[in-house]
Structures are given as C-alpha cells and as structure tokens.
Scaffold this motif. Structure first.
Motif, PDB file in Angstrom:
ATOM      1  N   LEU A  18       0.824  -1.200   0.000  1.00  0.00           N
ATOM      2  CA  LEU A  18       0.000   0.000   0.000  1.00  0.00           C
ATOM      3  C   LEU A  18       0.863   1.256   0.000  1.00  0.00           C
ATOM      4  N   ALA A  19       1.919   1.240   0.797  1.00  0.00           N
ATOM      5  CA  ALA A  19       2.813   2.398   0.844  1.00  0.00           C
ATOM      6  C   ALA A  19       3.494   2.624  -0.507  1.00  0.00           C
ATOM      7  N   SER A  20       3.930   1.554  -1.149  1.00  0.00           N
ATOM      8  CA  SER A  20       4.599   1.715  -2.441  1.00  0.00           C
ATOM      9  C   SER A  20       3.617   2.191  -3.513  1.00  0.00           C
ATOM     10  N   LEU A  21       2.381   1.708  -3.453  1.00  0.00           N
ATOM     11  CA  LEU A  21       1.385   2.164  -4.424  1.00  0.00           C
ATOM     12  C   LEU A  21       1.021   3.625  -4.205  1.00  0.00           C
ATOM     13  N   LYS A  22       0.927   4.048  -2.963  1.00  0.00           N
ATOM     14  CA  LYS A  22       0.632   5.455  -2.687  1.00  0.00           C
ATOM     15  C   LYS A  22       1.764   6.356  -3.169  1.00  0.00           C
ATOM     16  N   LYS A  23       3.000   5.884  -3.003  1.00  0.00           N
ATOM     17  CA  LYS A  23       4.144   6.644  -3.492  1.00  0.00           C
ATOM     18  C   LYS A  23       4.100   6.744  -5.017  1.00  0.00           C
ATOM     19  N   GLU A  24       3.768   5.629  -5.662  1.00  0.00           N
ATOM     20  CA  GLU A  24       3.659   5.635  -7.118  1.00  0.00           C
ATOM     21  C   GLU A  24       2.530   6.551  -7.575  1.00  0.00           C
ATOM     22  N   GLN A  25       1.412   6.531  -6.835  1.00  0.00           N
ATOM     23  CA  GLN A  25       0.292   7.395  -7.181  1.00  0.00           C
ATOM     24  C   GLN A  25       0.693   8.864  -7.089  1.00  0.00           C
ATOM     25  N   PHE A  26       1.436   9.218  -6.060  1.00  0.00           N
ATOM     26  CA  PHE A  26       1.922  10.589  -5.918  1.00  0.00           C
ATOM     27  C   PHE A  26       2.812  10.973  -7.093  1.00  0.00           C
ATOM     28  N   ASN A  27       3.723  10.070  -7.458  1.00  0.00           N
ATOM     29  CA  ASN A  27       4.620  10.346  -8.579  1.00  0.00           C
ATOM     30  C   ASN A  27       3.854  10.499  -9.886  1.00  0.00           C
ATOM     31  N   LEU A  28       2.836   9.684 -10.080  1.00  0.00           N
ATOM     32  CA  LEU A  28       2.024   9.788 -11.289  1.00  0.00           C
ATOM     33  C   LEU A  28       1.259  11.106 -11.332  1.00  0.00           C
ATOM     34  N   ARG A  29       0.727  11.517 -10.185  1.00  0.00           N
ATOM     35  CA  ARG A  29       0.026  12.813 -10.139  1.00  0.00           C
ATOM     36  C   ARG A  29       0.989  13.955 -10.443  1.00  0.00           C
ATOM     37  N   PHE A  30       2.186  13.856  -9.927  1.00  0.00           N
ATOM     38  CA  PHE A  30       3.197  14.888 -10.164  1.00  0.00           C
ATOM     39  C   PHE A  30       3.566  14.930 -11.642  1.00  0.00           C
ATOM     40  N   GLN A  31       3.743  13.756 -12.262  1.00  0.00           N
ATOM     41  CA  GLN A  31       4.061  13.701 -13.686  1.00  0.00           C
ATOM     42  C   GLN A  31       2.926  14.274 -14.526  1.00  0.00           C
ATOM     43  N   LYS A  32       1.691  14.004 -14.112  1.00  0.00           N
ATOM     44  CA  LYS A  32       0.547  14.528 -14.857  1.00  0.00           C
ATOM     45  C   LYS A  32       0.508  16.055 -14.786  1.00  0.00           C
ATOM     46  N   ALA A  33       0.800  16.594 -13.618  1.00  0.00           N
ATOM     47  CA  ALA A  33       0.766  18.045 -13.430  1.00  0.00           C
ATOM     48  C   ALA A  33       1.851  18.745 -14.250  1.00  0.00           C
ATOM     49  N   THR A  34       2.988  18.080 -14.418  1.00  0.00           N
ATOM     50  CA  THR A  34       4.084  18.690 -15.166  1.00  0.00           C
ATOM     51  C   THR A  34       4.056  18.322 -16.642  1.00  0.00           C
ATOM     52  N   GLY A  35       3.085  17.499 -17.037  1.00  0.00           N
ATOM     53  CA  GLY A  35       2.954  17.130 -18.435  1.00  0.00           C
ATOM     54  C   GLY A  35       3.916  16.051 -18.894  1.00  0.00           C
ATOM     55  N   GLN A  36       4.459  15.275 -17.976  1.00  0.00           N
ATOM     56  CA  GLN A  36       5.429  14.237 -18.322  1.00  0.00           C
ATOM     57  C   GLN A  36       4.853  12.832 -18.276  1.00  0.00           C
ATOM     58  N   LEU A  37       3.556  12.708 -17.991  1.00  0.00           N
ATOM     59  CA  LEU A  37       2.943  11.393 -17.848  1.00  0.00           C
ATOM     60  C   LEU A  37       2.725  10.766 -19.220  1.00  0.00           C
ATOM     61  N   GLU A  38       3.289   9.566 -19.410  1.00  0.00           N
ATOM     62  CA  GLU A  38       3.165   8.873 -20.688  1.00  0.00           C
ATOM     63  C   GLU A  38       2.068   7.814 -20.637  1.00  0.00           C
ATOM     64  N   LYS A  39       2.039   7.017 -19.575  1.00  0.00           N
ATOM     65  CA  LYS A  39       1.051   5.946 -19.463  1.00  0.00           C
ATOM     66  C   LYS A  39      -0.100   6.426 -18.574  1.00  0.00           C
ATOM     67  N   THR A  40      -1.090   7.049 -19.187  1.00  0.00           N
ATOM     68  CA  THR A  40      -2.191   7.613 -18.411  1.00  0.00           C
ATOM     69  C   THR A  40      -3.062   6.532 -17.776  1.00  0.00           C
TER      70      THR A  40
END
Length: 66
Positions: A18-40
C-alpha cells in the motif's frame, strides 16, 4: 494485481504494498501536473489496486475481530 494474490499476503506485506502504491500514485500525479505522464492508464490501475488492498485489509481485520 489480482485479489487472490492480495489475499495470500500478510498484513505487513499489505501495508508495504500500500505504501509503495501510494508513493507511485503521488509520482504519477506529479508527472501529470508537469505534463510528463506517458502511461495515463497507469493512474487508474494504481488507484484500483490501492482500493483492492484496503478492502481486503479491512476484511481481514474484521474477520480477526469476529
């Protein structure tokens, strides 16, 4: 991640996952905000995995009480 895989794990393993998934979720949100998210689609998968783990952890906790 399948529910059957999650059910075989212990409470500590569920918390770690759960902790690792939450960390990944945070990173994905950050990538989305900066426009770097590739795998939506990964955002949806991670969100559902988090919900799956929380649900099974709650089931195990209530079964332990009863």
């Amino acid at each position: 991640m399948k529910a059957s895989d999650v059910r075989t794990k212990t409470a500590d393993q569920l918390n770690d996952e759960l902790a690792s998934l939450k960390k990944e979720q945070f990173n994905l949100r950050f990538q989305k905000a900066t426009g770097q998210l590739e795998k939506t689609a990964r955002v949806k998968i991670v969100r559902r995995d988090i919900a799956r783990i929380k649900t099974i952890a709650a089931e195990k906790a209530s079964a332990k009480k009863a």
